[in-house]
Scaffold this active site. Structure first.
Site, mmCIF file in Angstrom:
data_model
loop_
_atom_site.group_PDB
_atom_site.id
_atom_site.type_symbol
_atom_site.label_atom_id
_atom_site.label_comp_id
_atom_site.label_asym_id
_atom_site.label_seq_id
_atom_site.Cartn_x
_atom_site.Cartn_y
_atom_site.Cartn_z
ATOM 1 N N CYS A 1 -0.012 18.949 -43.243
ATOM 2 C CA CYS A 1 0.260 17.517 -43.342
ATOM 3 C C CYS A 1 1.550 17.341 -44.156
ATOM 4 C CB CYS A 1 -0.917 16.826 -44.035
ATOM 5 S SG CYS A 1 -0.651 15.105 -44.489
ATOM 6 N N HIS A 2 2.237 16.237 -43.928
ATOM 7 C CA HIS A 2 3.490 15.991 -44.651
ATOM 8 C C HIS A 2 3.275 15.968 -46.164
ATOM 9 C CE1 HIS A 2 6.940 13.638 -46.223
ATOM 10 N NE2 HIS A 2 7.587 14.400 -45.373
ATOM 11 N N THR A 3 2.080 15.567 -46.605
ATOM 12 C CA THR A 3 1.790 15.531 -48.049
ATOM 13 C C THR A 3 1.885 16.923 -48.662
ATOM 14 O OG1 THR A 3 0.337 13.660 -47.666
ATOM 15 C CG2 THR A 3 0.114 14.775 -49.784
ATOM 16 N N HIS B 1 -5.025 20.541 -47.148
ATOM 17 C CA HIS B 1 -6.115 19.563 -47.327
ATOM 18 C C HIS B 1 -6.665 19.003 -46.015
ATOM 19 C CE1 HIS B 1 -2.453 17.146 -47.107
ATOM 20 N NE2 HIS B 1 -3.207 16.133 -46.704
ATOM 21 N N GLU B 2 -6.073 19.379 -44.878
ATOM 22 C CA GLU B 2 -6.630 18.997 -43.577
ATOM 23 C C GLU B 2 -7.268 20.245 -42.996
ATOM 24 O OE1 GLU B 2 -3.889 15.477 -41.551
ATOM 25 O OE2 GLU B 2 -4.086 17.386 -40.547
ATOM 26 N N CYS C 1 -18.533 9.747 -54.644
ATOM 27 C CA CYS C 1 -19.595 10.233 -55.533
ATOM 28 C C CYS C 1 -20.928 9.544 -55.269
ATOM 29 C CB CYS C 1 -19.189 10.047 -56.998
ATOM 30 S SG CYS C 1 -19.226 8.315 -57.560
ATOM 31 N N CYS D 1 -20.500 5.416 -58.384
ATOM 32 C CA CYS D 1 -19.628 4.498 -59.114
ATOM 33 C C CYS D 1 -19.601 3.115 -58.459
ATOM 34 C CB CYS D 1 -18.200 5.068 -59.190
ATOM 35 S SG CYS D 1 -17.305 5.053 -57.620
ATOM 36 N N CYS E 1 -18.069 3.163 -54.946
ATOM 37 C CA CYS E 1 -18.913 3.761 -53.907
ATOM 38 C C CYS E 1 -20.099 2.867 -53.558
ATOM 39 C CB CYS E 1 -19.405 5.140 -54.350
ATOM 40 S SG CYS E 1 -18.116 6.428 -54.307
ATOM 41 N N CYS F 1 -13.233 5.824 -54.840
ATOM 42 C CA CYS F 1 -14.193 6.414 -55.786
ATOM 43 C C CYS F 1 -13.563 6.629 -57.166
ATOM 44 C CB CYS F 1 -14.696 7.746 -55.231
ATOM 45 S SG CYS F 1 -15.825 8.628 -56.321
ATOM 46 N N ARG G 1 -11.269 9.976 -56.649
ATOM 47 C CA ARG G 1 -10.086 9.555 -55.887
ATOM 48 C C ARG G 1 -8.949 10.541 -56.133
ATOM 49 N NH1 ARG G 1 -8.181 3.675 -57.999
ATOM 50 N NH2 ARG G 1 -10.435 3.407 -58.067
ATOM 51 N N CYS H 1 -7.495 13.872 -42.784
ATOM 52 C CA CYS H 1 -6.437 13.177 -43.531
ATOM 53 C C CYS H 1 -5.697 12.181 -42.656
ATOM 54 C CB CYS H 1 -5.463 14.175 -44.166
ATOM 55 S SG CYS H 1 -4.157 13.357 -45.119
ATOM 56 N N ARG I 1 1.036 17.694 -35.094
ATOM 57 C CA ARG I 1 0.191 18.503 -35.966
ATOM 58 C C ARG I 1 0.192 19.953 -35.497
ATOM 59 N NH1 ARG I 1 0.571 15.679 -39.572
ATOM 60 N NH2 ARG I 1 -1.028 14.738 -40.906
#
Length: 380
Positions: free
Chosen positions: A48-50, A70-71, A100, A103, A106, A114, A118, A178, A373
């Site tokens: 991913c670009h992130t 993360h993907e 979670c 909270c 949530c 969250c 988060r 993502c 992707r």
């Protein structure tokens, strides 16, 4: 998998030792999951670009050495104390943000932000004990957004893991953890275009194309793609875009061009660039009386959004969204089902595939602006 439960696992991981340097495939040690954690065998991950943004580390706190990613999609190998919703063998999607379920966010039907889980891009350790689960020769390797999927095994907080239909092909649905869900949800959950409406999509990268796909699913009659790169236009037709505007082709402001094209403005606009000017244009191009603009892109930290208050008084609405307003554990399984029933098409988002040993090729493709992707096969 039972033979590895409670033990350190040695496996391959792509380690970023420093900013902008190629990742290095290393043997890492992955510790067992602690309380409320899950250890997952990653089968497929995507770039991913992130990941690239924080690997470049030009505008953020540099945290190295680090395992990005993360993907992804994988299978639960073992669970830590207190984990009741997951079991070894479950098919899952790791997510960079969490749920979670305790909270105030949530428990609200209106938020997915969250308090506990988060996204935190600066944190390189687990939230429970502030320690890393990755090491090489006893030295810690830092995590990334709680997921670190560029490793054959990773440890993630249970609140950041969505259990999905085991029949879903992980090499396809991994992209839902993502960018695709972010764009799709921005349209379906936040903009909510009525059937037959006109929708403008600013930015035709992966997230923007997913936003267009959402408009297509919602039954929009016109989907106008706005991008400075005209090479993206033909591909965007596959995602429902019916016409295009390249700001370079016009002397008038884009919002004026769109207003003239649509008899006063579009019904919905979704901004997926992070460019502050595009954000303003997206808001100012929606029709007075009912128009809704949704901001998805993350702007520069010093950016300021400037528009005349009369634009609000004339009943235009401006909204923001995070991860398409999806709650990771509660909502992602149903997004996977949209794919399983054929309603949502994911194959067209996946333009490249490389073995894990060639992960740096995925970075090259993204840096060169090629494809949407790239899937990384962990067995290669």
């Amino acid at each position: 998998m039972a033979s590895t439960t409670g033990k350190v696992i040695k496996c391959r991981a792509a380690v970023a030792w420093e900013a902008e340097k190629p990742l290095v495939i290393e043997e890492v040690e992955v510790a067992p999951p602690q309380a409320m954690e899950v250890r997952i065998k990653i089968l497929y991950t995507a770039l991913c670009h992130t990941d690239v943004y924080f690997w470049e580390a030009k505008g953020q706190t540099p945290v190295f050495p680090r395992i990005f990613g993360h993907e992804a999609g994988g299978i639960v190998e073992s669970i830590g104390e207190g984990v009741t919703e997951l079991a070894p063998g479950d098919h899952v999607l790791p997510v960079f943000t969490g749920e979670c379920k305790e909270c105030v966010h949530c428990k609200s039907a209106e938020s997915n932000l969250c308090d506990l889980l988060r996204i935190n891009t600066d944190r390189g350790t687990m939230i429970g004990d502030n320690q890393s689960r990755f090491s090489i020769n006893g030295k810690p390797i830092f995590h990334f957004v709680g997921t670190s999927t560029f490793s054959e095994y990773t440890v993630i907080h249970v609140g950041c893991v969505a259990k999905i239909n085991p029949a879903a092909p992980l090499d396809k649905v991994c992209v839902l953890s993502c960018g695709i869900s972010t764009g799709l949800g921005a349209t379906l959950n936040v903009a909510k275009p009525p059937k037959g409406s006109t929708v403008a999509i600013f930015g035709l990268g992966a997230v923007g194309l997913a936003a267009a796909e959402g408009a297509r699913l919602a039954g929009a009659s016109r989907i106008i793609g706005i991008d400075l790169n005209a090479n993206r236009f033909e591909l965007a037709r596959k995602f429902g875009c019916t016409e295009f505007v390249n700001p370079k082709d016009h002397t008038k402001p884009v919002q004026q061009v769109l207003a003239e094209m649509t008899n006063g403005g579009v019904d919905r606009a979704v901004e997926c660039t992070g460019n502050i000017n595009a954000m303003i244009q997206a808001f100012e191009c929606v029709h007075d009386g009912w128009g809704v603009a949704v901001l998805v892109g993350v702007p520069h930290k010093d950016s300021e959004f400037k528009t005349h208050p009369i634009n609000f008084l004339n009943e235009r609405t401006l909204k923001g969204t995070f991860f398409g307003n999806y709650m990771p554990r509660t909502d992602l399984p149903s997004v996977v089902e949209k794919y399983m029933t054929g309603e949502l098409e994911l194959e067209k988002f996946i333009t490249h595939s490389v073995p894990f040993s060639e992960i740096n090729k995925a970075f090259d493709l993204m840096l060169n602006g090629e494809g949407i992707r790239c899937i990384i096969r962990m067995d290669g």
